[in-house]
Write a protein that holds these residues in place. Structure first.
Motif, PDB file in Angstrom:
ATOM      1  N   LEU A  58      42.245  27.244  40.321  1.00 49.25           N
ATOM      2  CA  LEU A  58      41.921  28.951  39.848  1.00 49.25           C
ATOM      3  C   LEU A  58      42.044  30.271  41.599  1.00 49.25           C
ATOM      4  CD1 LEU A  58      39.536  30.272  37.430  1.00 49.25           C
ATOM      5  CD2 LEU A  58      41.744  30.396  37.042  1.00 49.25           C
ATOM      6  N   SER A  59      43.230  30.568  42.169  1.00 47.98           N
ATOM      7  CA  SER A  59      43.422  31.537  43.227  1.00 47.98           C
ATOM      8  C   SER A  59      42.147  32.126  42.638  1.00 47.98           C
ATOM      9  CB  SER A  59      44.399  32.036  43.406  1.00 47.98           C
ATOM     10  OG  SER A  59      44.586  33.299  42.386  1.00 47.98           O
ATOM     11  N   ALA A  60      41.739  33.114  44.600  1.00 46.91           N
ATOM     12  CA  ALA A  60      40.805  33.612  44.355  1.00 46.91           C
ATOM     13  C   ALA A  60      41.471  35.300  43.359  1.00 46.91           C
ATOM     14  CB  ALA A  60      41.054  35.155  45.710  1.00 46.91           C
ATOM     15  N   GLN A  61      42.683  35.318  43.731  1.00 46.59           N
ATOM     16  CA  GLN A  61      42.660  36.587  41.940  1.00 46.59           C
ATOM     17  C   GLN A  61      43.321  35.989  41.356  1.00 46.59           C
ATOM     18  OE1 GLN A  61      43.769  39.698  43.148  1.00 46.59           O
ATOM     19  NE2 GLN A  61      43.311  40.331  40.990  1.00 46.59           N
ATOM     20  N   ALA A  62      42.865  34.949  40.608  1.00 47.60           N
ATOM     21  CA  ALA A  62      42.993  34.289  39.421  1.00 47.60           C
ATOM     22  C   ALA A  62      41.340  34.323  38.746  1.00 47.60           C
ATOM     23  CB  ALA A  62      43.953  33.068  39.320  1.00 47.60           C
ATOM     24  N   PHE A  63      40.786  33.892  39.184  1.00 47.52           N
ATOM     25  CA  PHE A  63      39.166  34.405  39.138  1.00 47.52           C
ATOM     26  C   PHE A  63      39.126  35.544  38.959  1.00 47.52           C
ATOM     27  CE2 PHE A  63      35.126  33.283  40.649  1.00 47.52           C
ATOM     28  CZ  PHE A  63      34.758  32.416  39.679  1.00 47.52           C
ATOM     29  N   ALA A  64      39.011  36.948  40.270  1.00 50.70           N
ATOM     30  CA  ALA A  64      38.577  37.830  40.108  1.00 50.70           C
ATOM     31  C   ALA A  64      39.119  38.655  38.582  1.00 50.70           C
ATOM     32  CB  ALA A  64      39.130  38.225  41.114  1.00 50.70           C
ATOM     33  N   ASP A  65      40.409  37.962  38.390  1.00 50.85           N
ATOM     34  CA  ASP A  65      40.804  38.793  37.264  1.00 50.85           C
ATOM     35  C   ASP A  65      40.020  37.901  35.756  1.00 50.85           C
ATOM     36  OD1 ASP A  65      43.375  40.365  38.304  1.00 50.85           O
ATOM     37  OD2 ASP A  65      44.965  38.182  38.260  1.00 50.85           O
ATOM     38  N   ALA A  66      39.588  36.773  35.578  1.00 52.36           N
ATOM     39  CA  ALA A  66      39.486  35.862  34.591  1.00 52.36           C
ATOM     40  C   ALA A  66      37.610  37.035  35.117  1.00 52.36           C
ATOM     41  CB  ALA A  66      39.039  34.715  35.133  1.00 52.36           C
ATOM     42  N   ARG A  67      37.246  37.088  35.976  1.00 52.60           N
ATOM     43  CA  ARG A  67      35.873  37.995  35.725  1.00 52.60           C
ATOM     44  C   ARG A  67      36.311  39.310  35.076  1.00 52.60           C
ATOM     45  NH1 ARG A  67      32.080  39.705  41.178  1.00 52.60           N
ATOM     46  NH2 ARG A  67      30.772  40.329  39.873  1.00 52.60           N
ATOM     47  N   ALA A  68      37.351  39.992  35.328  1.00 52.89           N
ATOM     48  CA  ALA A  68      37.307  41.826  34.528  1.00 52.89           C
ATOM     49  C   ALA A  68      37.760  41.081  33.472  1.00 52.89           C
ATOM     50  CB  ALA A  68      38.733  41.952  35.070  1.00 52.89           C
ATOM     51  N   SER A  69      38.696  40.348  32.622  1.00 53.59           N
ATOM     52  CA  SER A  69      38.352  39.367  31.528  1.00 53.59           C
ATOM     53  C   SER A  69      37.944  39.355  30.609  1.00 53.59           C
ATOM     54  CB  SER A  69      39.789  38.355  31.372  1.00 53.59           C
ATOM     55  OG  SER A  69      40.219  38.181  30.487  1.00 53.59           O
ATOM     56  N   LEU A  70      36.543  38.917  31.217  1.00 52.97           N
ATOM     57  CA  LEU A  70      35.574  39.000  30.870  1.00 52.97           C
ATOM     58  C   LEU A  70      34.699  39.763  30.169  1.00 52.97           C
ATOM     59  CD1 LEU A  70      34.024  35.727  32.243  1.00 52.97           C
ATOM     60  CD2 LEU A  70      35.076  35.399  29.757  1.00 52.97           C
ATOM     61  N   ALA A  71      34.346  40.329  31.245  1.00 52.15           N
ATOM     62  CA  ALA A  71      33.595  42.157  30.973  1.00 52.15           C
ATOM     63  C   ALA A  71      34.633  42.902  29.846  1.00 52.15           C
ATOM     64  CB  ALA A  71      34.175  42.988  32.086  1.00 52.15           C
ATOM     65  N   CYS A  72      36.100  42.829  30.214  1.00 56.28           N
ATOM     66  CA  CYS A  72      37.197  43.675  28.816  1.00 56.28           C
ATOM     67  C   CYS A  72      36.929  42.814  27.817  1.00 56.28           C
ATOM     68  CB  CYS A  72      37.927  43.375  29.081  1.00 56.28           C
ATOM     69  SG  CYS A  72      38.870  44.817  30.326  1.00 56.28           S
ATOM     70  N   GLN A  73      36.655  41.207  27.846  1.00 53.74           N
ATOM     71  CA  GLN A  73      37.074  41.063  25.958  1.00 53.74           C
ATOM     72  C   GLN A  73      35.209  41.453  25.332  1.00 53.74           C
ATOM     73  OE1 GLN A  73      37.399  36.807  26.318  1.00 53.74           O
ATOM     74  NE2 GLN A  73      38.953  37.268  27.859  1.00 53.74           N
ATOM     75  N   ALA A  74      33.918  41.426  26.829  1.00 52.74           N
ATOM     76  CA  ALA A  74      32.852  41.791  25.862  1.00 52.74           C
ATOM     77  C   ALA A  74      32.431  43.142  25.985  1.00 52.74           C
ATOM     78  CB  ALA A  74      31.205  41.501  27.044  1.00 52.74           C
ATOM     79  N   GLU A  75      32.995  43.847  26.595  1.00 54.64           N
ATOM     80  CA  GLU A  75      32.819  45.375  26.101  1.00 54.64           C
ATOM     81  C   GLU A  75      32.479  46.177  25.134  1.00 54.64           C
ATOM     82  OE1 GLU A  75      32.639  49.752  25.629  1.00 54.64           O
ATOM     83  OE2 GLU A  75      34.531  48.380  25.751  1.00 54.64           O
ATOM     84  N   PRO A  76      33.919  45.517  23.895  1.00 52.69           N
ATOM     85  CA  PRO A  76      33.520  46.237  22.875  1.00 52.69           C
ATOM     86  C   PRO A  76      32.693  45.576  21.843  1.00 52.69           C
ATOM     87  CG  PRO A  76      36.209  45.054  23.450  1.00 52.69           C
ATOM     88  CD  PRO A  76      34.921  45.235  24.394  1.00 52.69           C
ATOM     89  N   LEU A  77      32.388  44.180  21.903  1.00 53.01           N
ATOM     90  CA  LEU A  77      31.557  43.645  20.862  1.00 53.01           C
ATOM     91  C   LEU A  77      30.341  43.707  21.543  1.00 53.01           C
ATOM     92  CD1 LEU A  77      32.062  39.952  22.243  1.00 53.01           C
ATOM     93  CD2 LEU A  77      33.085  41.647  19.747  1.00 53.01           C
ATOM     94  N   VAL A  78      29.962  44.402  22.691  1.00 54.67           N
ATOM     95  CA  VAL A  78      28.233  45.127  22.688  1.00 54.67           C
ATOM     96  C   VAL A  78      28.178  46.264  22.778  1.00 54.67           C
ATOM     97  CG1 VAL A  78      28.028  43.157  24.053  1.00 54.67           C
ATOM     98  CG2 VAL A  78      28.906  45.227  25.111  1.00 54.67           C
ATOM     99  N   SER A  79      29.407  47.167  22.293  1.00 53.24           N
ATOM    100  CA  SER A  79      29.503  48.747  23.216  1.00 53.24           C
ATOM    101  C   SER A  79      28.786  49.301  21.414  1.00 53.24           C
ATOM    102  CB  SER A  79      30.950  49.279  23.030  1.00 53.24           C
ATOM    103  OG  SER A  79      31.806  49.751  22.594  1.00 53.24           O
TER     104      SER A  79
END
Length: 99
Positions: A58-79
């Motif tokens: 993973l590039s640094a950008q792909a790693f950052a994108d994965a982090r953001a994706s995890l947050a986006c997926q978790a938010e609707p589950l916990v909100s």
């Protein structure tokens, strides 16, 4: 509150895990329990190895994108949860995207 997921570890893998249903079923009775357990353990090792290899590339950008994706997926589950609700989660380790 922290909600986490373990990176790409849950991604589909090509490792064959013996199953008891479907067109390629291997009935448990046709495979000794020790062989079935060994086959499943081998498939898990292969899946882990593949996930680690993918993360290592993973590039640094792909790693950052994965982090953001995890947050986006978790938010609707916990909100929708009530304030103060306990949520169990895994903490990222090693090469997993930060959680």
């Amino acid at each position: 509150m922290t909600t986490t997921q373990s990176g790409h570890a849950s991604a589909a893998t090509t490792a064959a895990i013996p199953t008891t249903t479907g067109p390629n079923a291997t009935p448990d009775s046709a495979m000794p329990a020790a062989n079935l357990a060994a086959a499943r353990a081998q498939a898990k090792r292969a899946a882990r190895h593949q996930a680690l290899q993918r993360r290592a590339t993973l590039s640094a950008q792909a790693f950052a994108d994965a982090r953001a994706s995890l947050a986006c997926q978790a938010e609707p589950l916990v909100s929708p949860l009530a304030r103060g609700t306990t949520v169990a989660a895994y903490v990222s380790m090693g090469t997993e995207p930060p959680t």
